[in-house]
Scaffold this motif. Structure first.
Motif, PDB file in Angstrom:
ATOM      1  N   ARG A   1       2.332  -3.401 -15.226  1.00 54.87           N
ATOM      2  CA  ARG A   1       3.575  -3.827 -14.478  1.00 54.87           C
ATOM      3  C   ARG A   1       4.273  -4.689 -15.312  1.00 54.87           C
ATOM      4  O   ARG A   1       4.094  -5.537 -16.015  1.00 54.87           O
ATOM      5  N   CYS A   2       5.733  -4.224 -15.390  1.00 55.53           N
ATOM      6  CA  CYS A   2       6.672  -5.158 -16.057  1.00 55.53           C
ATOM      7  C   CYS A   2       7.699  -5.808 -15.036  1.00 55.53           C
ATOM      8  O   CYS A   2       8.077  -5.415 -14.111  1.00 55.53           O
TER       9      CYS A   2
ATOM     10  N   SER B   1       0.978  -1.103   0.178  1.00 54.46           N
ATOM     11  CA  SER B   1      -0.101  -0.051   0.082  1.00 54.46           C
ATOM     12  C   SER B   1       0.890   1.258  -0.006  1.00 54.46           C
ATOM     13  O   SER B   1       0.529   2.149  -0.502  1.00 54.46           O
ATOM     14  N   HIS B   2       1.892   1.146   0.558  1.00 55.00           N
ATOM     15  CA  HIS B   2       2.904   2.237   0.512  1.00 55.00           C
ATOM     16  C   HIS B   2       3.502   2.577  -0.784  1.00 55.00           C
ATOM     17  O   HIS B   2       3.487   3.833  -1.189  1.00 55.00           O
ATOM     18  N   ALA B   3       3.486   1.604  -1.617  1.00 55.65           N
ATOM     19  CA  ALA B   3       3.917   1.761  -2.982  1.00 55.65           C
ATOM     20  C   ALA B   3       2.903   2.651  -3.736  1.00 55.65           C
ATOM     21  O   ALA B   3       3.139   3.447  -4.649  1.00 55.65           O
TER      22      ALA B   3
ATOM     23  N   VAL C   1       9.629  -3.458 -11.995  1.00 52.18           N
ATOM     24  CA  VAL C   1       9.869  -4.026 -10.484  1.00 52.18           C
ATOM     25  C   VAL C   1      10.148  -5.312 -10.604  1.00 52.18           C
ATOM     26  O   VAL C   1      10.288  -6.298 -11.730  1.00 52.18           O
ATOM     27  N   ASP C   2      10.588  -6.119  -9.481  1.00 47.08           N
ATOM     28  CA  ASP C   2      10.915  -7.209  -9.212  1.00 47.08           C
ATOM     29  C   ASP C   2       9.687  -8.075  -8.926  1.00 47.08           C
ATOM     30  O   ASP C   2       8.363  -7.348  -8.927  1.00 47.08           O
ATOM     31  N   GLY C   3       9.770  -9.304  -8.384  1.00 49.49           N
ATOM     32  CA  GLY C   3       8.528 -10.331  -8.394  1.00 49.49           C
ATOM     33  C   GLY C   3       7.845 -10.062  -7.020  1.00 49.49           C
ATOM     34  O   GLY C   3       6.704 -10.859  -6.574  1.00 49.49           O
TER      35      GLY C   3
ATOM     36  N   GLY D   1       3.750  -7.448  -3.078  1.00 56.33           N
ATOM     37  CA  GLY D   1       3.287  -6.179  -2.670  1.00 56.33           C
ATOM     38  C   GLY D   1       2.953  -5.219  -3.963  1.00 56.33           C
ATOM     39  O   GLY D   1       2.039  -4.195  -3.600  1.00 56.33           O
ATOM     40  N   TYR D   2       3.447  -5.322  -4.988  1.00 56.09           N
ATOM     41  CA  TYR D   2       3.113  -4.429  -6.006  1.00 56.09           C
ATOM     42  C   TYR D   2       1.669  -4.620  -6.844  1.00 56.09           C
ATOM     43  O   TYR D   2       1.341  -3.843  -7.780  1.00 56.09           O
ATOM     44  N   ASN D   3       1.243  -5.866  -6.303  1.00 56.04           N
ATOM     45  CA  ASN D   3      -0.137  -6.011  -6.823  1.00 56.04           C
ATOM     46  C   ASN D   3      -1.043  -4.932  -6.165  1.00 56.04           C
ATOM     47  O   ASN D   3      -2.242  -4.951  -6.623  1.00 56.04           O
ATOM     48  N   LYS D   4      -0.787  -4.275  -5.370  1.00 56.76           N
ATOM     49  CA  LYS D   4      -1.563  -3.158  -4.869  1.00 56.76           C
ATOM     50  C   LYS D   4      -1.461  -2.088  -5.580  1.00 56.76           C
ATOM     51  O   LYS D   4      -1.889  -0.811  -5.213  1.00 56.76           O
TER      52      LYS D   4
END
Length: 266
Positions: A73-74, A42-44, A59-61, A64-67
């Motif tokens: 997304r690459c 959520s911070h991202a 980003v990497d895998g 958290g980037y699913n938020k």
């Protein structure tokens, strides 16, 4: 990094810095650091809020980037390649029958193509078309090959397979635009000054201090990326004292890429 006086947390608790930077597509280099107490995705999302929907996020895998659903997304192919490299048993580096070696070679082929595009000085439009011709078939073959792997042993090999499968939804997004990168190596290079720096300053005392420190890091590293002398640039900012009461147009004069900064701070 370590922040001593976070409310409700022990001084030894881990805090985090998020790095966001522009890519290597010839635009203005901007490097931003953002302190948060935790690594929650959520911070991202909060930091990137307001960006035009549909932007590309390399980003990497980390899940958290699913938020951050607004981004295209690459996935970072350097991270995927690293997992396969680690899975190669010692002494088997040239054993082309080993799945880890094969996985590594699939990834490496993409980087070989990227190097050839750079060496030839291709435009972003040319890179876009060449990637579809050269790289898309490699990824399709990699995924088809990945579907056939069912190892019963080998922790590192299983990790490489699982990590790669976790990146599947994002593997081909970089093919949509020649300006997209194949990896987030630029970001990894940009986080190093912080990693080296914390060995010297060790910790931040308060959250306000951590936040201020990351703003200063952002100023210095963006100045360096724009080929300015960071000390001259900080002096330049202190002399002119840009503030929140200024308009965006006024503040733009003090950005590291502005004509005034470029003339004053080299």
């Amino acid at each position: 990094m370590q922040v001593l006086k976070e409310e409700g947390r022990r001084p030894q608790s881990k805090s985090y810095v998020w790095l966001v930077r522009t890519g290597d597509n010839g635009g203005i280099p901007i490097i931003l650091y953002n302190y948060t107490p935790t690594r929650a995705g959520s911070h991202a999302a909060a930091f990137l809020a307001g960006a035009d929907p549909g932007y590309y996020l390399m980003v990497d895998g980390y899940k958290g980037y699913n938020k951050v659903p607004e981004a295209q997304r690459c996935c970072c192919w350097a991270h995927i390649r690293r997992y396969w490299l680690r899975a190669i048993p010692k002494g088997h580096e040239k054993d082309y029958t080993h799945p880890a070696v094969q996985g590594f070679l699939y990834c490496n082929k993409l980087f070989e193509y990227e190097r050839s595009y750079r060496e030839k000085g291709l435009s972003l439009k040319q890179i876009y078309h060449r990637r579809l011709k050269d790289q898309k078939p490699v990824i399709e073959a990699f995924l088809s090959w990945l579907d056939q792997l069912h190892p019963e042993s080998g922790d590192r090999l299983i990790k490489a397979i699982n990590y790669s499968n976790g990146c599947r939804p994002f593997m081909m997004n970089y093919l949509k635009d020649g300006a997209c990168s194949l990896s987030n190596n630029l970001s990894e290079n940009s986080i190093r000054p912080l990693v080296v720096g914390r060995k010297n300053w060790l910790f931040c005392d308060t959250p306000a201090g951590a936040d201020a420190s990351m703003k200063i890091y952002s100023m210095i590293e963006t100045a360096k990326a724009n080929e300015l002398d960071p000390l001259k640039y900080l002096s330049f900012l202190l002399e002119h004292r840009p503030g929140a009461e200024m308009s965006d147009e006024e503040l733009e004069q003090f950005a590291p890429w502005s004509k005034l900064a470029q003339e004053t701070c080299k």
